[in-house]
Design a protein around this motif. Structure first.
Motif, PDB file in Angstrom:
ATOM      1  N   LEU A   1      18.928  35.102  43.833  1.00  0.00           N
ATOM      2  CA  LEU A   1      17.610  35.722  43.626  1.00  0.00           C
ATOM      3  C   LEU A   1      17.439  36.166  42.174  1.00  0.00           C
ATOM      4  CD1 LEU A   1      17.039  37.905  46.809  1.00  0.00           C
ATOM      5  CD2 LEU A   1      15.647  35.992  46.036  1.00  0.00           C
ATOM      6  N   ARG A   2      18.513  36.723  41.590  1.00  0.00           N
ATOM      7  CA  ARG A   2      18.439  37.162  40.190  1.00  0.00           C
ATOM      8  C   ARG A   2      18.207  35.989  39.249  1.00  0.00           C
ATOM      9  NH1 ARG A   2      23.212  39.931  41.520  1.00  0.00           N
ATOM     10  NH2 ARG A   2      22.682  41.980  42.284  1.00  0.00           N
ATOM     11  N   ALA A   3      18.620  34.796  39.642  1.00  0.00           N
ATOM     12  CA  ALA A   3      18.468  33.619  38.793  1.00  0.00           C
ATOM     13  C   ALA A   3      17.042  33.068  38.802  1.00  0.00           C
ATOM     14  CB  ALA A   3      19.454  32.528  39.228  1.00  0.00           C
ATOM     15  N   LEU A   4      16.236  33.511  39.754  1.00  0.00           N
ATOM     16  CA  LEU A   4      14.856  33.028  39.826  1.00  0.00           C
ATOM     17  C   LEU A   4      13.996  33.718  38.777  1.00  0.00           C
ATOM     18  CD1 LEU A   4      14.231  33.080  43.693  1.00  0.00           C
ATOM     19  CD2 LEU A   4      14.714  31.080  42.253  1.00  0.00           C
ATOM     20  N   PRO A   5      13.004  33.023  38.245  1.00  0.00           N
ATOM     21  CA  PRO A   5      12.031  33.694  37.372  1.00  0.00           C
ATOM     22  C   PRO A   5      11.313  34.795  38.166  1.00  0.00           C
ATOM     23  CG  PRO A   5      11.791  31.304  37.253  1.00  0.00           C
ATOM     24  CD  PRO A   5      12.748  31.594  38.379  1.00  0.00           C
ATOM     25  N   PRO A   6      10.802  35.808  37.491  1.00  0.00           N
ATOM     26  CA  PRO A   6      10.220  36.966  38.186  1.00  0.00           C
ATOM     27  C   PRO A   6       9.157  36.625  39.228  1.00  0.00           C
ATOM     28  CG  PRO A   6      10.461  37.447  35.866  1.00  0.00           C
ATOM     29  CD  PRO A   6      10.819  36.003  36.039  1.00  0.00           C
ATOM     30  N   ARG A   7       8.235  35.722  38.929  1.00  0.00           N
ATOM     31  CA  ARG A   7       7.169  35.420  39.894  1.00  0.00           C
ATOM     32  C   ARG A   7       7.750  34.733  41.124  1.00  0.00           C
ATOM     33  NH1 ARG A   7       1.184  33.435  38.760  1.00  0.00           N
ATOM     34  NH2 ARG A   7       0.877  35.652  38.877  1.00  0.00           N
ATOM     35  N   GLN A   8       8.693  33.807  40.932  1.00  0.00           N
ATOM     36  CA  GLN A   8       9.305  33.139  42.078  1.00  0.00           C
ATOM     37  C   GLN A   8      10.087  34.142  42.912  1.00  0.00           C
ATOM     38  OE1 GLN A   8      11.563  29.677  40.914  1.00  0.00           O
ATOM     39  NE2 GLN A   8       9.841  28.807  39.787  1.00  0.00           N
ATOM     40  N   ARG A   9      10.811  35.056  42.267  1.00  0.00           N
ATOM     41  CA  ARG A   9      11.557  36.075  42.999  1.00  0.00           C
ATOM     42  C   ARG A   9      10.593  36.942  43.798  1.00  0.00           C
ATOM     43  NH1 ARG A   9      13.873  39.781  39.192  1.00  0.00           N
ATOM     44  NH2 ARG A   9      14.750  37.893  38.319  1.00  0.00           N
ATOM     45  N   ALA A  10       9.476  37.327  43.182  1.00  0.00           N
ATOM     46  CA  ALA A  10       8.493  38.158  43.881  1.00  0.00           C
ATOM     47  C   ALA A  10       7.941  37.437  45.104  1.00  0.00           C
ATOM     48  CB  ALA A  10       7.363  38.546  42.927  1.00  0.00           C
ATOM     49  N   VAL A  11       7.646  36.152  44.978  1.00  0.00           N
ATOM     50  CA  VAL A  11       7.112  35.376  46.100  1.00  0.00           C
ATOM     51  C   VAL A  11       8.131  35.316  47.232  1.00  0.00           C
ATOM     52  CG1 VAL A  11       6.452  33.051  46.812  1.00  0.00           C
ATOM     53  CG2 VAL A  11       5.458  34.031  44.755  1.00  0.00           C
ATOM     54  N   VAL A  12       9.389  35.044  46.899  1.00  0.00           N
ATOM     55  CA  VAL A  12      10.430  34.948  47.937  1.00  0.00           C
ATOM     56  C   VAL A  12      10.609  36.295  48.633  1.00  0.00           C
ATOM     57  CG1 VAL A  12      12.915  34.626  48.304  1.00  0.00           C
ATOM     58  CG2 VAL A  12      11.646  32.988  46.922  1.00  0.00           C
ATOM     59  N   VAL A  13      10.661  37.374  47.858  1.00  0.00           N
ATOM     60  CA  VAL A  13      10.848  38.700  48.457  1.00  0.00           C
ATOM     61  C   VAL A  13       9.674  39.049  49.366  1.00  0.00           C
ATOM     62  CG1 VAL A  13      10.974  41.175  47.948  1.00  0.00           C
ATOM     63  CG2 VAL A  13      12.383  39.557  46.658  1.00  0.00           C
ATOM     64  N   LEU A  14       8.462  38.817  48.880  1.00  0.00           N
ATOM     65  CA  LEU A  14       7.293  39.174  49.700  1.00  0.00           C
ATOM     66  C   LEU A  14       7.157  38.279  50.923  1.00  0.00           C
ATOM     67  CD1 LEU A  14       4.698  39.981  46.918  1.00  0.00           C
ATOM     68  CD2 LEU A  14       5.964  41.583  48.352  1.00  0.00           C
TER      69      LEU A  14
END
Length: 170
Positions: A108-121
Motif C-alpha cells: 500500500l505504501r508503494a502506491l501513489p497517494p490517489r491509488q492508495r486512497a482509492v484502495v483504502v476507500l
C-alpha cells in the motif's frame, strides 16, 4: 436533533470515532505519526463545523470525508513525499510473504497517494465507486481507472495474480 450538539457530544464522538479514523489515516499515509496528525487536523476541522451538525449519526461519515479531503490536500503539496529516510539502503528488493499484513502495508505504501486512497476507500471503508468519487472529488471513471492500476500494481508487488480479483469487478 432539534438543537446543535454540545462539546460533551463532540468529546464522546471523538472517543468513538478515533480508532476508525486513525486506521483509515494510517492506511492512507503509512506512517503512525502522520496518521495521528491527519486525524487531529480532521477532527479540528470537524469541530469547527460541529454547531451545524443536526444528525449525530452522520457525524462519522462527515469526519471521514474531512479526513480524506485533508489527506488529498496534503498529497497535492509540493513537499509531500512517499519516501521515508533510512540509514541503510537495502542490497536487494524485499520479497515478502503475501499472506502477511506487513507485506500488504508495504505494498500500500508503494502506491501513489490517489491509488492508495482509492484502495483504502473502496476495500477498507467499503465505499462504492460513486461514494469514493464523491469523497475524492473526482469522476467515477477516475476511481475505476485508479482502482485498476492500483490492483495491478498490488498484484505485481505481492506476487499473486489472483489477489483482489473478486473485488475488481464493478
Amino acid at each position: 436533533m432539534t438543537h446543535p450538539p454540545d462539546d460533551a457530544a463532540f468529546t464522546a464522538f471523538v472517543h468513538a470515532a478515533w480508532p476508525s479514523l486513525y486506521r483509515t489515516a494510517y492506511l492512507l499515509l503509512g506512517d503512525h505519526a502522520e496518521a495521528e496528525d491527519l486525524v487531529q487536523a480532521s477532527l479540528a476541522k470537524t469541530y469547527a463545523s460541529w454547531r451545524r451538525v443536526r444528525d449525530l449519526d452522520a457525524a462519522p461519515g462527515y469526519a471521514r470525508r474531512v479526513l480524506v479531503n485533508t489527506a488529498s490536500s496534503w498529497f497535492r503539496r509540493a513537499s509531500w513525499r512517499n519516501e521515508r529516510p533510512t540509514l541503510d539502503l537495502p542490497e536487494a528488493p524485499h520479497h515478502h510473504d503475501p499472506s502477511t499484513r506487513p507485506a500488504l502495508l508495504d505494498a500500500l505504501r508503494a502506491l501513489p497517494p490517489r491509488q492508495r486512497a482509492v484502495v483504502v476507500l473502496r476495500f477498507y471503508e467499503d465505499l462504492d465507486v460513486r461514494r469514493t468519487a464523491a469523497a475524492l472529488h473526482c469522476s467515477e471513471g477516475t476511481v475505476k481507472s485508479q482502482t485498476s492500476l492500483a490492483l495491478d500494481k498490488l498484484r505485481r508487488l505481492l506476487g499473486d495474480p489472483t489477489l483482489f480479483v473478486e473485488a475488481h469487478h464493478d
